[in-house]
Enzyme design. Structure first.
Site, PDB file in Angstrom:
ATOM      1  N   GLY A 224       4.698  -3.405   5.487  1.00  0.00           N
ATOM      2  CA  GLY A 224       3.176  -3.876   5.290  1.00  0.00           C
ATOM      3  C   GLY A 224       2.779  -4.898   6.310  1.00  0.00           C
ATOM      4  CB  SER A 225      -0.014  -6.873   6.654  1.00  0.00           C
ATOM      5  OG  SER A 225       0.156  -7.853   5.539  1.00  0.00           O
ATOM      6  CB  THR A 228       2.445  -9.197   3.262  1.00  0.00           C
ATOM      7  OG1 THR A 228       0.788  -9.082   3.253  1.00  0.00           O
ATOM      8  CG2 THR A 228       3.087  -9.379   1.930  1.00  0.00           C
ATOM      9  N   GLY A 229       4.374 -10.106   5.629  1.00  0.00           N
ATOM     10  CA  GLY A 229       5.820 -10.273   5.858  1.00  0.00           C
ATOM     11  C   GLY A 229       6.324 -11.692   6.264  1.00  0.00           C
ATOM     12  CD  GLU A 246      10.596  -1.231   9.779  1.00  0.00           C
ATOM     13  OE1 GLU A 246       9.976  -1.378  10.731  1.00  0.00           O
ATOM     14  OE2 GLU A 246      11.507  -0.369   9.804  1.00  0.00           O
ATOM     15  CB  CYS A 299       2.764   0.918  10.984  1.00  0.00           C
ATOM     16  SG  CYS A 299       3.903   2.101  10.852  1.00  0.00           S
TER      17      CYS A 299
HETATM   18  P1  NAD Z   1       0.313  -5.697   2.656  1.00  0.00           P
HETATM   19  O1  NAD Z   1       0.969  -6.607   3.494  1.00  0.00           O
HETATM   20  O2  NAD Z   1      -1.195  -6.222   2.334  1.00  0.00           O
HETATM   21  O3  NAD Z   1       1.043  -5.031   1.302  1.00  0.00           O
HETATM   22  C1  NAD Z   1       2.349  -4.364   1.366  1.00  0.00           C
HETATM   23  C2  NAD Z   1       2.918  -4.494   0.126  1.00  0.00           C
HETATM   24  O4  NAD Z   1       3.188  -6.042  -0.031  1.00  0.00           O
HETATM   25  C3  NAD Z   1       2.256  -4.056  -1.112  1.00  0.00           C
HETATM   26  O5  NAD Z   1       3.092  -3.585  -2.158  1.00  0.00           O
HETATM   27  C4  NAD Z   1       1.596  -5.530  -1.770  1.00  0.00           C
HETATM   28  O6  NAD Z   1       1.408  -5.551  -2.990  1.00  0.00           O
HETATM   29  C5  NAD Z   1       2.938  -6.416  -1.407  1.00  0.00           C
HETATM   30  N1  NAD Z   1       2.846  -7.860  -1.333  1.00  0.00           N
HETATM   31  C6  NAD Z   1       1.392  -8.403  -0.782  1.00  0.00           C
HETATM   32  N2  NAD Z   1       1.683  -9.768  -0.944  1.00  0.00           N
HETATM   33  C7  NAD Z   1       3.054 -10.085  -1.218  1.00  0.00           C
HETATM   34  C8  NAD Z   1       3.630 -11.485  -1.409  1.00  0.00           C
HETATM   35  N3  NAD Z   1       3.244 -12.478  -1.238  1.00  0.00           N
HETATM   36  N4  NAD Z   1       4.773 -11.317  -1.587  1.00  0.00           N
HETATM   37  C9  NAD Z   1       5.639  -9.815  -1.883  1.00  0.00           C
HETATM   38  N5  NAD Z   1       4.960  -8.836  -1.657  1.00  0.00           N
HETATM   39  C10 NAD Z   1       3.579  -8.553  -1.371  1.00  0.00           C
HETATM   40  O7  NAD Z   1       0.043  -4.194   3.476  1.00  0.00           O
HETATM   41  P2  NAD Z   1      -0.712  -3.057   3.437  1.00  0.00           P
HETATM   42  O8  NAD Z   1      -2.145  -3.288   3.546  1.00  0.00           O
HETATM   43  O9  NAD Z   1      -0.200  -2.098   2.216  1.00  0.00           O
HETATM   44  O10 NAD Z   1      -0.100  -2.106   4.484  1.00  0.00           O
HETATM   45  C11 NAD Z   1      -0.964  -1.983   5.850  1.00  0.00           C
HETATM   46  C12 NAD Z   1      -0.164  -2.650   6.760  1.00  0.00           C
HETATM   47  O11 NAD Z   1       1.272  -2.186   6.850  1.00  0.00           O
HETATM   48  C13 NAD Z   1      -0.534  -2.564   8.474  1.00  0.00           C
HETATM   49  O12 NAD Z   1      -0.609  -3.790   8.982  1.00  0.00           O
HETATM   50  C14 NAD Z   1       0.401  -1.486   8.962  1.00  0.00           C
HETATM   51  O13 NAD Z   1       0.635  -1.440  10.310  1.00  0.00           O
HETATM   52  C15 NAD Z   1       1.662  -2.013   8.126  1.00  0.00           C
HETATM   53  N6  NAD Z   1       2.733  -0.740   8.131  1.00  0.00           N
HETATM   54  C16 NAD Z   1       3.853  -1.029   8.857  1.00  0.00           C
HETATM   55  C17 NAD Z   1       4.576   0.024   8.942  1.00  0.00           C
HETATM   56  C18 NAD Z   1       5.922  -0.156   9.709  1.00  0.00           C
HETATM   57  O14 NAD Z   1       6.957   0.636   9.328  1.00  0.00           O
HETATM   58  N7  NAD Z   1       5.993  -1.005  10.578  1.00  0.00           N
HETATM   59  C19 NAD Z   1       4.504   1.111   8.139  1.00  0.00           C
HETATM   60  C20 NAD Z   1       3.297   1.187   7.490  1.00  0.00           C
HETATM   61  C21 NAD Z   1       2.388   0.287   7.513  1.00  0.00           C
END
Ligand code: NAD
Length: 491
Positions: A224-225, A228-229, A246, A299
């Site tokens: 994810g983002s 959030t990471g 990731e 991503c």
């Molecule tokens: P996001 O970080 O908003 O959400 C991802 C997940 O995290 C969701 O399931 C969400 O419910 C969960 N989440 C949110 N807050 C949380 C917390 N505090 N604790 C635990 N879990 C939580 O990301 P998104 O908007 O779903 O995805 C888009 C982003 O993901 C972009 O930045 C993209 O580049 C990245 N991405 C990276 C990869 C990779 O492999 N590096 C692949 C796909 C997407």
């Protein structure tokens, strides 16, 4: 094989489908209409799933690699056999046009098979007359997979394959924006794995934080983002969970002066070559991650294109010509997946408009007159390096094309970001191509080929694009703990 009902979506706990007292609806990005009811898991649901996963782990960790591989293969075969039923569901939940959704199923199966057939290493690092020292890898326990909305089934499949083939159990949490195919994939998995080995919970914004703090979850595999990471890493600290992060990227593509523009501009735009056989491997390369594929909600899509000044005009002419053919909602160009992301993308268009940047394709003035989060592709001609469209990850179909003249300078600009997920280099001179590629601060660099990850190659980010990595032999090690044994000889 039991039929799946694609109109009903439930949590999957301890081998059973489990309804929820609270439900919500995902939104179809093409129409903004409500989709099916989706479950919102409670803290008690999570506790129950973690307990079942912990019980299942006691046995699952001791199964043979052959048994795990056979089960993953049967699971993958079943998914492939039902592909046509899954395609419209993926399309409706993510906004992927069906042609693209089909490639996501292909990729999910490739990833299940590609990862589960990798052998874990074992190292003898010292041996003499007295002692033999060997390091072996063991599963961690219960893994929580926290997934994003862009590729809900393929990314979940990669995490499931990595966890179960190393002897872990796993609880999948799909994104609240795209709960359906993740839950259904795990429902399908029940036909192939013992109860508690593969489970899924849908939920609201509480579920992820509950998982990251849960004392009996050993590892978080997060995609994810970057924002959030960082929260996940902080939340995992008190229980010292393993984390694989990731995260986002702002991936540079560098085009050198010696390339054949007519060939490579379409490859960066959208070459339509979605999958091609990979020589000597039983894998197909899913090659759809071009600049505008899935409305750039990828991503590792090229997000800043640096073109040598001597071929800039020719590149722009060919690139815009190719991109002009892309129609939002058709072939590989999705609508934006959700309203929050649409507003984020729109703010980048607005910024370009207020700064009066030149658009080689599209318009900065986004108007939403009909339902659906459609955004026509846009190309921004040589905006300043400090502009938002260059510095931020738009995760939407707007891409800056910038000029460069000096190799040292373009490498510096490509690396001048706190992210480092992917990069591409297009250059006929192989010495120059390698020289540039080796200096790019990115987890994956593709040279003279489009962005195309593989299940057998490590995928991860450097700098703030991630920690650890998934896939390939090294990705699998992140699902394991290493233990070293010192065996005395001559006893
Ligand atoms: P996001 O970080 O908003 O959400 C991802 C997940 O995290 C969701 O399931 C969400 O419910 C969960 N989440 C949110 N807050 C949380 C917390 N505090 N604790 C635990 N879990 C939580 O990301 P998104 O908007 O779903 O995805 C888009 C982003 O993901 C972009 O930045 C993209 O580049 C990245 N991405 C990276 C990869 C990779 O492999 N590096 C692949 C796909 C997407």
């Amino acid at each position: 094989m039991a039929e799946l009902n694609f109109d009903v979506y439930k949590n999957v706990v301890d081998g059973q489908l489990k309804g929820a007292t609270k439900e919500y609806y995902g939104i179809n990005p093409f129409t903004e209409e409500k989709l099916w009811p989706a479950p919102t898991a409670t803290k008690e649901d999570l506790d129950e799933a973690v307990k079942a996963a912990s019980v299942a782990f006691k046995t699952w960790q001791h199964t043979t690699v052959e048994e795990r591989r056979r089960r993953v293969k049967d699971f993958s075969d079943a998914l492939m056999a039902q592909k046509t039923a899954w395609v419209p569901i993926i399309s409706k939940e993510t906004g992927q046009p069906e042609e693209l959704a089909e490639t996501e199923i292909d990729a999910a199966c490739e990833w299940l098979m590609g990862i589960s057939t990798i052998d874990l290493p074992e190292y003898t690092t010292h041996e003499d007359d007295e002692v033999k020292v060997t390091t072996k890898y063991y599963p961690l326990g219960v893994v929580a997979a926290i997934c994003p909305w862009n590729f809900p089934i393929m990314l979940a499949a990669g995490k499931i394959a990595s966890a179960v083939s190393t002897g872990n159990t796993i609880i999948v949490k799909p994104s609240p924006y795209t709960p359906y195919t993740g839950l259904k994939l795990v429902e399908l998995a029940q036909q192939f794995f013992p109860p508690g080995v593969v489970q899924a919970l849908g939920g609201d914004d509480n579920l992820g934080p509950w998982m990251t703090r849960h004392p009996d979850i050993a590892k978080i595999s997060f995609t994810g983002s970057s924002a959030t990471g960082k929260k996940i890493m902080a939340a995992a600290a008190p229980t010292l969970k393993r984390v694989t992060l990731e995260l986002g990227g702002n991936d540079a593509a560098i085009v050198c002066p010696d390339v054949d523009i007519d060939t490579i501009a379409p490859q960066i735009a959208d070459d339509g070559n979605l999958s091609m056989p990979l020589k000597d491997q039983n894998l197909r390369l899913i090659d759809s991650n071009t600049a505008f594929s899935h409305a750039a909600q990828v991503c590792v899509a090229p997000k800043r294109i640096y073109v040598h000044a001597s071929v800039y005009d020719k590149f722009m002419e060919k690139f815009t010509e190719e991109c002009r053919k892309l129609v939002p909602g058709k072939r590989f160009l999705s609508p934006i997946q959700n309203k929050m992301q649409y507003e984020k993308v729109k703010s980048i268009f607005d910024d370009c408009q207020s700064q009066t940047y030149e658009f080689a394709l599209g318009t900065p003035n986004l108007k939403k007159e009909t339902p659906g989060y459609f955004v026509p592709p846009a190309i921004v001609a040589n905006p300043p390096e400090h502009s938002r469209v260059v510095q931020d990850e738009p995760f939407g179909p707007i891409v800056p094309v910038l000029k460069w003249e000096d190799e040292e300078d373009v490498i510096r600009r490509a690396n001048d970001t706190d992210q480092g997920l992917g990069a591409t280099v297009w250059c006929r001179n192989s010495a120059q191509a390698e020289r540039i590629a080796l200096r790019l601060e990115a987890g994956s660099v593709w040279v003279n080929r489009g962005v195309a990850p593989l299940p057998t190659a490590l995928f991860g980010g450097v700098k703030q694009s991630g920690i650890g990595g998934e896939w390939g032999p090294l990705g699998l090690l992140n699902y394991c703990s290493a233990r070293t044994f010192h065996f005395a000889k001559n006893v």
